[in-house]
Design an enzyme around this catalytic site. Structure first.
Site, short mmCIF file in Angstrom:
data_model
loop_
_atom_site.label_atom_id
_atom_site.label_comp_id
_atom_site.label_asym_id
_atom_site.label_seq_id
_atom_site.Cartn_x
_atom_site.Cartn_y
_atom_site.Cartn_z
N CYS A 10 49.56 19.18 38.29
CA CYS A 10 49.11 20.47 38.80
C CYS A 10 47.63 20.64 38.47
CB CYS A 10 49.93 21.60 38.16
SG CYS A 10 49.33 23.24 38.54
N CYS A 93 55.53 27.29 34.38
CA CYS A 93 54.08 27.46 34.17
C CYS A 93 53.85 28.41 32.99
CB CYS A 93 53.43 28.04 35.43
SG CYS A 93 51.65 28.34 35.27
N TYR A 302 31.27 46.65 43.88
CA TYR A 302 32.45 45.77 43.88
C TYR A 302 33.43 46.29 42.83
CZ TYR A 302 28.72 42.92 45.96
OH TYR A 302 27.65 42.49 46.70
N GLU A 323 33.71 49.68 47.06
CA GLU A 323 34.67 48.59 47.17
C GLU A 323 35.11 48.46 48.63
OE1 GLU A 323 37.27 45.67 47.06
OE2 GLU A 323 36.13 46.18 45.26
N CYS A 419 32.42 36.45 37.39
CA CYS A 419 33.63 35.66 37.17
C CYS A 419 33.36 34.19 37.47
CB CYS A 419 34.79 36.20 37.99
SG CYS A 419 34.48 36.27 39.76
#
Length: 463
Positions: A10, A93, A302, A323, A419
């Site tokens: 994965c 997971c 945002y 947004e 991010c």
């Protein structure tokens, strides 16, 4: 001992076999190496903040239906590394809460039993596309949506039926019922299997999930079970209409003493406890108590569900969140109302277009021209001039023109939350060229065991 059954297959986890402390050192050095050559003047890097949880931290997952090998049995999980088609079963997971794995397994087994096929990317046929699961870290509320194509007879995979039922003959009994007869060569194979209507199919799936809660197999509880139509050709979760099968179409999460209503497709940080660390750092960097403006007017661009907007409202005259996702904006408005916050305004629109509208309304001094009052923001998205700006753009960063318009406001201080640190690194060039300097910079590990990390940067304009 393997990290999970899909270790090395994965592409989700990058760090699996090393201690978390070593992972942090690697990430910290990567951020240092990325920004040190770019930052003008002193390099005020403050290191990396660790995540409170190293696993079972993700509050949102998007799983895909498919098969692991051509014409193999139905799978539900994540993409195999370096493969566009192969899907791995990933109910073990370790990044999301174990409740998600149980929901994943129950969903796969249910549709496998019904012989329902997945949506083929090449043929553009099949029913099952994705499974979206969100879970509140603090509240334990779970929201699930099955994302699917149009329902049709071909939704039931012929290959799956041939494999599981040894079909010899199919006859149509009615528009909603189709009985499949088998040859009965093996005792383990049913003599008959009946196709049911979409309504009955979804009802059965919903009941199979609710049974997990009733039997005490989940730590959390269902806030809502939904289904979402998606006829697009893109291999992505696209909302073309969502309906409620059970409960409601939202759940709540709590961050730093505030409650946030979260809908299926609205943006919210995927690591709730890590988000608290991130937002605490943003408030620390803002330090608005020492600014020349006693009660500044703040832009949160945002803004998602308005988390940062509301957290900054305590020290602001007014805080404006912008947004593009209308669903998130409506949630932000409800969140502010529920939290008793009255000085937040939320604008639904693309940040670039909103800023362009404001540019047209400004006079040469940069103020809103007479006759373009901020009272029009609900209709014309005309906003007053900000004293402080926070930007938290998507992974690819801001549009070049949007960044130019932000710089045009000339605020003394702004915070950039990235991010994807490389996007911040790219945008530092025009910001520094406009006279901004990096005053504080840190990394926050929002994604343990992966090679992703967030960065928070405070920039001040040189006078």
């Amino acid at each position: 001992m393997n990290w999970c059954s899909n270790q090395e297959r994965c592409g989700g986890c990058y760090y699996q076999e090393i201690p978390y402390e070593e992972e942090l050192k690697i990430k910290e050095e990567e951020i240092r190496s990325l920004f040190a050559p770019l930052v003008m003047g002193d390099f005020p890097f403050e290191g990396i903040i660790s995540s409170p949880k190293k696993e079972a931290y993700r509050n949102k997952m998007e799983f895909s239906f498919g098969d692991q090998e051509k014409d193999g049995p139905l799978c539900l999980g994540l993409h195999q590394k370096r493969s566009f088609f192969n899907i791995l079963n990933t109910e073990d997971c370790r990044l999301p809460h174990p409740d998600m794995g149980k929901i994943l397994l129950a969903t796969r087994e249910y549709f496998l039993d019904k012989g329902v096929g997945y949506f083929h990317k090449k043929k553009h046929e099949g029913y099952l596309r994705h499974l979206l699961i969100r879970r509140g870290e603090k509240t334990g509320e779970i929201l699930v949506s099955l994302v699917h194509n149009l329902f049709a007879e071909k939704s039931f995979s012929e290959q799956d039926i041939l494999q599981s039922l040894a079909v010899k003959n199919v006859r149509q009994e009615s528009e909603e019922n189709c009985v499949i007869e088998t040859g009965g060569e093996a005792e383990s194979i049913q003599d008959k299997k009946t196709f049911i209507s979409e309504e009955a199919l979804l009802k059965g799936w919903c009941e199979s999930l609710l049974s997990l809660e009733k039997e005490g197999k989940l730590e959390g509880h269902f806030a809502g079970i939904l289904h979402t139509k998606n006829e697009s050709l893109a291999d992505a979760v696209v909302n073309q209409g969502t309906e409620i099968l059970y409960g409601k179409d939202y759940f709540y999460e709590e961050l730093l003493g505030l409650n946030f209503k979260i809908t299926p497709f609205s943006f919210f940080q995927t690591n709730s406890l890590g988000a608290e660390k991130l937002y605490e750092k943003i408030r620390e960097y803002a330090d608005l108590s020492n600014t020349a403006v006693e009660k500044p007017l703040i832009f949160d661009l945002y803004s998602g569900t308005g988390t940062i907007t509301q957290l900054m409202s305590e020290v602001a005259k007014e805080a404006y969140g912008v947004e593009i996702i209308e669903e998130a904006v409506e949630s932000a408005k409800e969140n502010a109302k529920e939290n008793g916050i009255e000085n937040c305004r939320f604008i639904a629109g693309d940040v670039l277009k909103v800023l362009e509208q404001n540019k047209a309304a400004m006079n040469q001094s940069g103020d809103i021209a007479e006759g373009n009052s901020a009272d029009k923001e609900e209709n014309g998205n005309i906003l007053p001039r900000p004293d402080f700006i926070v930007v938290d753009p998507p992974r690819d960063g801001m549009h070049k023109k949007a960044l130019e318009l932000i710089i045009r406001y000339g605020v003394n201080r702004l915070i950039y939350v990235a991010c994807k640190p490389k996007s911040l690194a790219r945008d530092l060039e025009p910001l520094q060229a406009a006279g901004y300097r990096v005053k504080r910079l840190c990394a926050v590990d929002m994604f343990p065991r992966t090679n992703n990390v967030e960065a928070v940067c405070l920039l001040e304009k040189q006078l």
